[in-house]
Write a protein that holds these residues in place. Structure first.
Motif, mmCIF file in Angstrom:
data_model
loop_
_atom_site.group_PDB
_atom_site.id
_atom_site.type_symbol
_atom_site.label_atom_id
_atom_site.label_comp_id
_atom_site.label_asym_id
_atom_site.label_seq_id
_atom_site.Cartn_x
_atom_site.Cartn_y
_atom_site.Cartn_z
ATOM 1 N N LEU A 19 0.826 -1.204 0.000
ATOM 2 C CA LEU A 19 0.000 0.000 0.000
ATOM 3 C C LEU A 19 0.864 1.258 0.000
ATOM 4 N N GLU A 20 1.936 1.241 0.775
ATOM 5 C CA GLU A 20 2.820 2.408 0.839
ATOM 6 C C GLU A 20 3.559 2.617 -0.478
ATOM 7 N N LEU A 21 4.036 1.537 -1.088
ATOM 8 C CA LEU A 21 4.718 1.670 -2.375
ATOM 9 C C LEU A 21 3.760 2.207 -3.444
ATOM 10 N N THR A 91 10.261 -14.692 -12.182
ATOM 11 C CA THR A 91 11.312 -14.732 -11.162
ATOM 12 C C THR A 91 10.839 -14.076 -9.869
ATOM 13 N N ALA A 92 10.177 -12.930 -9.987
ATOM 14 C CA ALA A 92 9.669 -12.254 -8.792
ATOM 15 C C ALA A 92 8.688 -13.153 -8.050
ATOM 16 N N ARG A 93 7.793 -13.803 -8.792
ATOM 17 C CA ARG A 93 6.822 -14.702 -8.154
ATOM 18 C C ARG A 93 7.507 -15.942 -7.581
ATOM 19 N N GLU A 94 8.463 -16.489 -8.321
ATOM 20 C CA GLU A 94 9.181 -17.683 -7.847
ATOM 21 C C GLU A 94 9.775 -17.440 -6.465
ATOM 22 N N LEU A 95 10.464 -16.323 -6.307
ATOM 23 C CA LEU A 95 11.159 -16.050 -5.050
ATOM 24 C C LEU A 95 10.188 -15.613 -3.958
ATOM 25 N N PRO A 158 12.213 -1.653 -5.587
ATOM 26 C CA PRO A 158 11.476 -2.614 -4.758
ATOM 27 C C PRO A 158 10.135 -2.970 -5.374
ATOM 28 N N GLY A 159 9.742 -4.219 -5.223
ATOM 29 C CA GLY A 159 8.484 -4.675 -5.810
ATOM 30 C C GLY A 159 7.958 -5.903 -5.098
ATOM 31 N N PHE A 160 7.336 -6.763 -5.859
ATOM 32 C CA PHE A 160 6.630 -7.933 -5.344
ATOM 33 C C PHE A 160 7.511 -8.784 -4.431
ATOM 34 N N PHE A 161 8.748 -9.024 -4.832
ATOM 35 C CA PHE A 161 9.631 -9.862 -4.033
ATOM 36 C C PHE A 161 10.015 -9.185 -2.726
ATOM 37 N N GLU A 162 10.413 -7.923 -2.799
ATOM 38 C CA GLU A 162 10.837 -7.214 -1.591
ATOM 39 C C GLU A 162 9.701 -7.077 -0.588
ATOM 40 N N VAL A 163 8.468 -6.955 -1.091
ATOM 41 C CA VAL A 163 7.286 -6.886 -0.228
ATOM 42 C C VAL A 163 7.191 -8.128 0.662
#
Length: 215
Positions: A19-21, A91-95, A158-163
């Protein structure tokens, strides 16, 4: 939007970061997991899972953090949490899902309570359980991070993985997990924690954090 969550819940932390991002305004409504408020009838009538986070948005109550994060990315596409390229999205979803599916289930609060109440495990033994399962997933995750890049984030920002990563690292440190052999994770963590969005979402800065309210 109204976000029902608990300051130290990793899944609530995930959604706060998202939400913040996104720069979305929301009302933070605390749900005390230690007092089992998420199991109260008035809550489960709205969220049958009896879990946090729950997001009240667009006239609907929504549960399950990973589904919520993807919904946010579709409903509010800018700035995007998932990359444009299909392989990068994979890759983002995998991790991220390695964290969400392999670690959350064996390490969440009901499981830890059950280990103590039903099996008589001490806090030290529960800590050993916690660190064992963390290593089972975070060791190969660090290797994957080494294979896909060396920057401050998985991709350009920062995105899906960092979240998903930052809340798991926060909880891991609470259980004295050693990250000294995981320099990629620690680099990403430092870069994220330097950003205002992650600072605002951090458990230390939530209204239901007892240490914050005691100040």
């Amino acid at each position: 939007m109204k976000l029902y969550g608990y300051y130290r819940s990793s899944t609530s932390f995930r959604l706060r970061i998202a939400l913040e991002l996104k720069g979305l305004e929301y009302e933070n409504i605390p749900v005390n997991l230690l007092q089992s408020e998420q199991k109260a009838k008035d809550f489960t009538s709205r969220n049958a899972f009896g879990s946090v986070p729950m997001l009240e948005a667009d006239g609907r109550d929504r549960a399950q953090s990973m589904a919520l994060i993807e919904w946010l990315d579709e409903a509010y596409p800018e700035p995007a949490l998932l990359p444009t390229d299909i392989e990068d999205r994979y890759t983002a979803r995998e991790l991220a899902y390695a964290i969400a599916t392999e670690l959350h289930a064996p390490l969440n609060l009901p499981i830890l309570k059950y280990l103590g109440s039903e099996y008589g495990k001490s806090q030290e033994e529960i800590g050993e359980w916690y660190r064992h399962w963390l290593a089972r997933t975070l060791d190969p995750l660090e290797k994957r991070l080494e294979q896909v890049g060396s920057g401050d984030f998985l991709f350009d920002g920062p995105g899906f993985f960092e979240v998903c990563l930052l809340p798991q690292m926060y909880n891991a440190r609470r259980f004295s997990f050693d990250f000294s052999d995981k320099p990629r994770m620690e680099r990403i963590e430092r870069a994220c924690l330097a950003l205002p969005a992650f600072q605002r979402a951090h458990p230390d800065n939530q209204p239901d954090n007892p240490e914050r309210t005691a100040q």
